[in-house]
Design a protein around this motif. Structure first.
Motif, PDB file in Angstrom:
ATOM      1  N   MET A  66     -50.784   6.037  30.651  1.00  0.00           N
ATOM      2  CA  MET A  66     -50.621   6.283  29.149  1.00  0.00           C
ATOM      3  C   MET A  66     -51.631   4.681  29.077  1.00  0.00           C
ATOM      4  O   MET A  66     -51.195   4.034  29.561  1.00  0.00           O
ATOM      5  CB  MET A  66     -49.647   5.642  28.638  1.00  0.00           C
ATOM      6  N   PRO A  67     -52.476   4.990  28.268  1.00  0.00           N
ATOM      7  CA  PRO A  67     -53.850   4.759  27.997  1.00  0.00           C
ATOM      8  C   PRO A  67     -53.333   3.592  27.447  1.00  0.00           C
ATOM      9  O   PRO A  67     -52.509   3.235  26.313  1.00  0.00           O
ATOM     10  CB  PRO A  67     -54.745   4.570  27.468  1.00  0.00           C
ATOM     11  N   ALA A  68     -53.884   1.945  27.738  1.00  0.00           N
ATOM     12  CA  ALA A  68     -53.788   0.798  27.309  1.00  0.00           C
ATOM     13  C   ALA A  68     -54.439   1.225  25.341  1.00  0.00           C
ATOM     14  O   ALA A  68     -54.931   1.519  25.324  1.00  0.00           O
ATOM     15  CB  ALA A  68     -54.620  -0.552  27.567  1.00  0.00           C
ATOM     16  N   LYS A  69     -53.983   0.706  24.449  1.00  0.00           N
ATOM     17  CA  LYS A  69     -54.559   0.627  23.197  1.00  0.00           C
ATOM     18  C   LYS A  69     -54.611  -0.663  22.812  1.00  0.00           C
ATOM     19  O   LYS A  69     -54.888  -1.966  23.095  1.00  0.00           O
ATOM     20  CB  LYS A  69     -53.342   1.183  21.825  1.00  0.00           C
ATOM     21  N   LYS A  70     -55.977  -0.064  22.065  1.00  0.00           N
ATOM     22  CA  LYS A  70     -57.017  -1.149  21.826  1.00  0.00           C
ATOM     23  C   LYS A  70     -57.162  -1.669  19.609  1.00  0.00           C
ATOM     24  O   LYS A  70     -56.845  -0.770  18.901  1.00  0.00           O
ATOM     25  CB  LYS A  70     -58.576  -0.888  21.920  1.00  0.00           C
ATOM     26  N   PRO A  71     -55.971  -2.625  19.284  1.00  0.00           N
ATOM     27  CA  PRO A  71     -56.224  -3.521  18.644  1.00  0.00           C
ATOM     28  C   PRO A  71     -57.665  -3.123  17.288  1.00  0.00           C
ATOM     29  O   PRO A  71     -58.727  -3.121  17.841  1.00  0.00           O
ATOM     30  CB  PRO A  71     -56.205  -4.511  18.114  1.00  0.00           C
ATOM     31  N   PHE A  72     -57.186  -2.648  16.322  1.00  0.00           N
ATOM     32  CA  PHE A  72     -58.987  -2.001  15.556  1.00  0.00           C
ATOM     33  C   PHE A  72     -58.592  -2.535  13.797  1.00  0.00           C
ATOM     34  O   PHE A  72     -57.394  -1.465  13.709  1.00  0.00           O
ATOM     35  CB  PHE A  72     -59.502  -0.544  15.969  1.00  0.00           C
ATOM     36  N   ALA A  73     -59.111  -2.835  12.997  1.00  0.00           N
ATOM     37  CA  ALA A  73     -58.687  -3.335  12.037  1.00  0.00           C
ATOM     38  C   ALA A  73     -59.762  -1.800  11.484  1.00  0.00           C
ATOM     39  O   ALA A  73     -60.826  -1.439  11.466  1.00  0.00           O
ATOM     40  CB  ALA A  73     -59.878  -3.913  11.341  1.00  0.00           C
ATOM     41  N   LEU A  74     -59.125  -1.785  10.037  1.00  0.00           N
ATOM     42  CA  LEU A  74     -60.139  -0.232   9.392  1.00  0.00           C
ATOM     43  C   LEU A  74     -60.033  -0.382   7.754  1.00  0.00           C
ATOM     44  O   LEU A  74     -58.409  -0.637   7.833  1.00  0.00           O
ATOM     45  CB  LEU A  74     -59.091   1.125   9.855  1.00  0.00           C
ATOM     46  N   ARG A  75     -61.111   0.092   7.383  1.00  0.00           N
ATOM     47  CA  ARG A  75     -60.401  -0.511   6.180  1.00  0.00           C
ATOM     48  C   ARG A  75     -61.072   0.810   5.242  1.00  0.00           C
ATOM     49  O   ARG A  75     -61.944   1.358   5.303  1.00  0.00           O
ATOM     50  CB  ARG A  75     -62.041  -1.353   5.126  1.00  0.00           C
ATOM     51  N   LEU A  76     -60.042   0.884   4.228  1.00  0.00           N
ATOM     52  CA  LEU A  76     -60.181   2.788   3.688  1.00  0.00           C
ATOM     53  C   LEU A  76     -59.828   2.117   2.062  1.00  0.00           C
ATOM     54  O   LEU A  76     -58.978   0.779   1.806  1.00  0.00           O
ATOM     55  CB  LEU A  76     -58.978   3.724   3.865  1.00  0.00           C
ATOM     56  N   ASP A  77     -60.190   2.742   1.004  1.00  0.00           N
ATOM     57  CA  ASP A  77     -59.911   2.529  -0.188  1.00  0.00           C
ATOM     58  C   ASP A  77     -59.090   3.133  -0.560  1.00  0.00           C
ATOM     59  O   ASP A  77     -58.552   3.891   0.060  1.00  0.00           O
ATOM     60  CB  ASP A  77     -61.045   3.695  -0.914  1.00  0.00           C
ATOM     61  N   GLU A  78     -58.460   2.310  -1.079  1.00  0.00           N
ATOM     62  CA  GLU A  78     -57.382   2.721  -1.611  1.00  0.00           C
ATOM     63  C   GLU A  78     -56.517   4.084  -1.784  1.00  0.00           C
ATOM     64  O   GLU A  78     -55.298   4.198  -1.899  1.00  0.00           O
ATOM     65  CB  GLU A  78     -56.471   1.769  -3.319  1.00  0.00           C
ATOM     66  N   LYS A  79     -57.352   5.067  -2.707  1.00  0.00           N
ATOM     67  CA  LYS A  79     -57.182   6.397  -3.128  1.00  0.00           C
ATOM     68  C   LYS A  79     -56.715   6.935  -1.600  1.00  0.00           C
ATOM     69  O   LYS A  79     -55.567   7.915  -1.226  1.00  0.00           O
ATOM     70  CB  LYS A  79     -58.049   6.463  -3.928  1.00  0.00           C
ATOM     71  N   MET A  80     -57.776   7.082  -0.988  1.00  0.00           N
ATOM     72  CA  MET A  80     -57.884   7.375   0.544  1.00  0.00           C
ATOM     73  C   MET A  80     -56.295   6.922   1.348  1.00  0.00           C
ATOM     74  O   MET A  80     -55.798   7.595   1.982  1.00  0.00           O
ATOM     75  CB  MET A  80     -58.897   6.729   1.766  1.00  0.00           C
ATOM     76  N   MET A  81     -56.357   5.625   1.814  1.00  0.00           N
ATOM     77  CA  MET A  81     -54.906   4.876   2.438  1.00  0.00           C
ATOM     78  C   MET A  81     -53.595   5.966   1.319  1.00  0.00           C
ATOM     79  O   MET A  81     -52.747   6.058   2.123  1.00  0.00           O
ATOM     80  CB  MET A  81     -54.767   3.906   1.812  1.00  0.00           C
ATOM     81  N   LYS A  82     -53.815   6.236   0.129  1.00  0.00           N
ATOM     82  CA  LYS A  82     -52.452   6.767  -0.074  1.00  0.00           C
ATOM     83  C   LYS A  82     -51.739   7.578  -0.384  1.00  0.00           C
ATOM     84  O   LYS A  82     -51.274   8.182   0.557  1.00  0.00           O
ATOM     85  CB  LYS A  82     -52.245   6.637  -1.586  1.00  0.00           C
ATOM     86  N   ALA A  83     -53.376   9.118   0.161  1.00  0.00           N
ATOM     87  CA  ALA A  83     -53.065   9.958   1.015  1.00  0.00           C
ATOM     88  C   ALA A  83     -52.987   9.948   1.862  1.00  0.00           C
ATOM     89  O   ALA A  83     -52.224  10.859   2.413  1.00  0.00           O
ATOM     90  CB  ALA A  83     -54.276  10.572   0.783  1.00  0.00           C
ATOM     91  N   VAL A  84     -53.055   9.747   2.978  1.00  0.00           N
ATOM     92  CA  VAL A  84     -52.695   9.140   4.173  1.00  0.00           C
ATOM     93  C   VAL A  84     -51.652   8.683   4.522  1.00  0.00           C
ATOM     94  O   VAL A  84     -50.611   9.024   5.073  1.00  0.00           O
ATOM     95  CB  VAL A  84     -53.716   8.666   4.915  1.00  0.00           C
ATOM     96  N   GLU A  85     -51.293   7.727   3.799  1.00  0.00           N
ATOM     97  CA  GLU A  85     -49.689   7.542   4.052  1.00  0.00           C
ATOM     98  C   GLU A  85     -48.537   8.354   3.689  1.00  0.00           C
ATOM     99  O   GLU A  85     -47.558   9.132   3.377  1.00  0.00           O
ATOM    100  CB  GLU A  85     -49.175   6.528   2.636  1.00  0.00           C
ATOM    101  N   LYS A  86     -48.683   9.541   2.020  1.00  0.00           N
ATOM    102  CA  LYS A  86     -48.133  10.758   2.255  1.00  0.00           C
ATOM    103  C   LYS A  86     -48.275  11.836   3.026  1.00  0.00           C
ATOM    104  O   LYS A  86     -47.230  12.306   3.419  1.00  0.00           O
ATOM    105  CB  LYS A  86     -48.826  11.160   0.645  1.00  0.00           C
ATOM    106  N   TRP A  87     -49.340  12.152   3.393  1.00  0.00           N
ATOM    107  CA  TRP A  87     -49.509  13.145   4.760  1.00  0.00           C
ATOM    108  C   TRP A  87     -48.847  12.391   5.607  1.00  0.00           C
ATOM    109  O   TRP A  87     -47.648  13.485   6.474  1.00  0.00           O
ATOM    110  CB  TRP A  87     -51.518  13.279   4.856  1.00  0.00           C
TER     111      TRP A  87
END
Length: 56
Positions: free
Chosen positions: A1-22
């Motif tokens: 399994m390849p190593a994972k690289k940390p990455f900061a991602l900024r999403l607006d609140e509405k999009m983040m809530k939709a991803v969390e629900k999904w």
């Protein structure tokens, strides 16, 4: 399994809530859902290497 690289991602609140629900609907973590979404988009766009090519 390849190593994972940390990455900061900024999403607006509405999009983040939709991803969390999904993610919750599919029994995944939010991070796992984002990885899955990106993977599927890369696969659809033909941007991923084939399995046999990855081993070379």
């Amino acid at each position: 399994m390849p190593a994972k690289k940390p990455f900061a991602l900024r999403l607006d609140e509405k999009m983040m809530k939709a991803v969390e629900k999904w993610a919750a609907d599919e029994f995944r973590s939010t991070n796992g859902q984002i990885e899955w979404i990106i993977h599927e988009a890369l696969k659809k766009a033909g941007r991923l290497e084939k399995k046999n090519e990855e081993k070379n």
